[in-house]
Design a protein around this motif. Structure first.
Motif, PDB file in Angstrom:
ATOM      1  N   ALA A   1     -13.604  95.646  13.727  1.00  0.00           N
ATOM      2  CA  ALA A   1     -12.363  94.932  13.423  1.00  0.00           C
ATOM      3  C   ALA A   1     -11.280  95.963  13.154  1.00  0.00           C
ATOM      4  CB  ALA A   1     -12.532  94.040  12.193  1.00  0.00           C
ATOM      5  N   ALA A   2     -10.048  95.555  13.381  1.00  0.00           N
ATOM      6  CA  ALA A   2      -8.916  96.426  13.056  1.00  0.00           C
ATOM      7  C   ALA A   2      -7.691  95.541  12.887  1.00  0.00           C
ATOM      8  CB  ALA A   2      -8.686  97.459  14.159  1.00  0.00           C
ATOM      9  N   GLY A   3      -6.675  96.103  12.264  1.00  0.00           N
ATOM     10  CA  GLY A   3      -5.463  95.313  12.100  1.00  0.00           C
ATOM     11  C   GLY A   3      -4.356  96.132  11.467  1.00  0.00           C
ATOM     12  N   TYR A   4      -3.232  95.478  11.301  1.00  0.00           N
ATOM     13  CA  TYR A   4      -2.134  96.112  10.576  1.00  0.00           C
ATOM     14  C   TYR A   4      -1.323  95.055   9.853  1.00  0.00           C
ATOM     15  CZ  TYR A   4       0.517  95.000  14.888  1.00  0.00           C
ATOM     16  OH  TYR A   4       1.068  94.373  15.979  1.00  0.00           O
ATOM     17  N   VAL A   5      -0.576  95.527   8.869  1.00  0.00           N
ATOM     18  CA  VAL A   5       0.334  94.660   8.136  1.00  0.00           C
ATOM     19  C   VAL A   5       1.707  95.272   8.298  1.00  0.00           C
ATOM     20  CG1 VAL A   5       0.815  93.613   5.912  1.00  0.00           C
ATOM     21  CG2 VAL A   5      -1.517  94.294   6.461  1.00  0.00           C
TER      22      VAL A   5
ATOM     23  N   SER B   1      -7.772  91.769  14.684  1.00  0.00           N
ATOM     24  CA  SER B   1      -8.725  91.361  15.707  1.00  0.00           C
ATOM     25  C   SER B   1     -10.131  91.701  15.231  1.00  0.00           C
ATOM     26  CB  SER B   1      -8.446  92.084  17.026  1.00  0.00           C
ATOM     27  OG  SER B   1      -9.424  91.694  17.972  1.00  0.00           O
ATOM     28  N   THR B   2     -11.063  90.815  15.553  1.00  0.00           N
ATOM     29  CA  THR B   2     -12.476  91.129  15.331  1.00  0.00           C
ATOM     30  C   THR B   2     -13.175  91.171  16.689  1.00  0.00           C
ATOM     31  OG1 THR B   2     -12.936  88.770  14.995  1.00  0.00           O
ATOM     32  CG2 THR B   2     -12.623  90.108  13.020  1.00  0.00           C
ATOM     33  N   GLY B   3     -12.388  91.432  17.727  1.00  0.00           N
ATOM     34  CA  GLY B   3     -12.963  91.518  19.071  1.00  0.00           C
ATOM     35  C   GLY B   3     -12.842  90.217  19.846  1.00  0.00           C
ATOM     36  N   HIS B   4     -12.070  89.268  19.320  1.00  0.00           N
ATOM     37  CA  HIS B   4     -11.866  87.991  20.010  1.00  0.00           C
ATOM     38  C   HIS B   4     -10.377  87.686  20.035  1.00  0.00           C
ATOM     39  CE1 HIS B   4     -16.192  87.391  19.845  1.00  0.00           C
ATOM     40  NE2 HIS B   4     -16.098  87.847  18.605  1.00  0.00           N
ATOM     41  N   GLY B   5      -9.630  88.567  20.660  1.00  0.00           N
ATOM     42  CA  GLY B   5      -8.181  88.378  20.744  1.00  0.00           C
ATOM     43  C   GLY B   5      -7.479  88.942  19.516  1.00  0.00           C
ATOM     44  N   VAL B   6      -6.169  89.042  19.654  1.00  0.00           N
ATOM     45  CA  VAL B   6      -5.345  89.581  18.561  1.00  0.00           C
ATOM     46  C   VAL B   6      -4.486  88.441  18.029  1.00  0.00           C
ATOM     47  CG1 VAL B   6      -3.592  91.282  17.953  1.00  0.00           C
ATOM     48  CG2 VAL B   6      -5.253  91.793  19.744  1.00  0.00           C
ATOM     49  N   HIS B   7      -4.496  88.267  16.721  1.00  0.00           N
ATOM     50  CA  HIS B   7      -3.811  87.122  16.140  1.00  0.00           C
ATOM     51  C   HIS B   7      -2.875  87.588  15.027  1.00  0.00           C
ATOM     52  CE1 HIS B   7      -6.695  84.873  18.469  1.00  0.00           C
ATOM     53  NE2 HIS B   7      -7.637  85.636  17.931  1.00  0.00           N
TER      54      HIS B   7
END
Ligand code: AHG
Ligand code: MN
Ligand code: MN
Length: 341
Positions: free
Chosen positions: A165-169, A180-186
């Motif tokens: 998983a990865a992300g940003y704020v 995303s946890t590997g199922h698209g970016v939300h």
């Protein structure tokens, strides 16, 4: 219902989105909900401080420097400690690493060790804080490779394609949480009146080709001729659009990549004669953003190989970054390899 309703079509909170995503995977333990909830809580606390910057004594520098040689700002430090403290006791992590700390951050002995490792850039673009420009937090999660006990270096030094998983704020005109946890970016936008992140950007897809390039062009004189030729190409009239690419550079990587993901185009921070690996840090910046951009249908390389395939050798190593629309990254690579001149 009126199209002027202030709510998005589907009223979905970040928490519900994560839980529903987990339920669609048999055997899920609910750990991601705990992890991502911890990060979103820390981010809200950072946002609270960021919005007070200027009113209280939180702007400006500390008297310390991080391992990359940057002077640590007070808000860098606040974000760093807040994220660590929000995550150290949850039982999901065995180790953490942050851009602001030279060594691994271990879980205190009196808390349990879990099966994940968290890496983060607590405040990206912190050079922009005093000017009230968008900044952000970037994070990256790996499953540990060691069996148990406190996490070790090998749990953290994994190639980016092993991220789970990865992300940003983004702390900007609004606050956004993108993951995303590997199922698209939300993407979720904070409704500050209720303190909830609501789904505002479902399944972000980056255009195949864009019309914007983003780089610190002040470094041109230090670039290799291939890079200089590539940027000259971007400035030429494009027969398809009838105009050159537009230049946009905020100077906060996370905000520049967010725009690139929504509008398309390319962001790059090349190596140069002074800094052969550029400025950006593979583990805290390039890898999580490459994971997200690939999940959104884009691409990312260091100019030679896919960012996510780089085997890291140290926590704070730097790497060049060319990230964005698939066609734009591929054109950049053609120039860099000398295939195109
Ligand atoms: P950080 O604030 O986490 O140290 O990162 C700064 C990075 C990145 O956000 C930005 O894109 C880049 O530095 C800007 O570098 P230049 O000032 O060299 O353009
Ligand atoms: Mn950064
Ligand atoms: Mn930072």
């Amino acid at each position: 219902m009126s199209s002027r309703t202030p709510f998005p079509d589907k009223l979905i909170t970040l928490e519900r989105h994560i839980i529903e995503g987990e339920h669609s995977h048999p055997g899920a333990t609910g750990e991601f909900s705990g992890l991502l909830h911890g990060i979103s809580l820390a981010a809200k606390l950072v946002w609270r401080e960021v919005t007070k910057a200027g009113l209280v004594n939180i702007l400006g520098k500390t008297d310390r420097m991080n391992i990359s040689g940057d002077v640590i700002k007070k808000l860098d430090e606040f974000a760093d400690v807040t994220i660590y403290k929000a995550m150290d006791h949850l039982g999901h992590l065995c180790v953490m690493a942050s851009e602001e700390n030279e060594d691994l951050l271990h879980i205190p002995e009196h808390y349990p060790n879990g099966k994940y490792a968290l890496l983060f850039d607590p405040l990206d673009g912190s050079g922009n804080i005093d000017a009230n420009v968008t900044i952000g937090t970037i994070f990256s999660i790996y499953r540990r490779v060691t069996a148990s006990g406190p996490g070790k270096m090998e749990d953290v030094l994994q190639p980016g394609h092993r991220q789970v998983a990865a992300g940003y704020v983004l702390y900007g005109s609004s606050m956004m949480f993108v993951y995303s946890t590997g199922h698209g970016v939300h993407g979720f936008t904070l409704d500050p009146s209720v303190g909830e992140f609501l789904l505002s950007h479902e399944n972000i897809r980056i255009p195949r080709k864009g019309t914007i390039y983003s780089t610190n062009e002040g470094n041109t004189g230090r670039w290799v001729p291939e890079m200089q030729r590539y940027v000259s190409y971007l400035k030429k009239e494009d027969p398809e659009t009838g105009r050159p690419y537009s230049a946009r550079y905020i100077g906060s990587l996370v905000a520049d990549v967010h725009r690139t993901m929504l509008y398309g185009g390319i962001y790059f921070y090349a190596g140069d004669t002074k800094n052969p690996n550029g400025k950006l840090r593979l583990m805290y910046e390039n890898n999580p953003l490459a994971y997200l951009v690939e999940e959104a249908g884009g691409a990312s390389t260091n100019g030679r190989i896919r960012t996510l395939d780089i085997q890291p050798s140290s926590l704070h190593e730097r790497s060049p970054l060319f990230i964005g629309s698939v066609d734009d990254v591929s054109i950049a690579q053609e120039f860099l390899s000398g295939k195109r001149v």
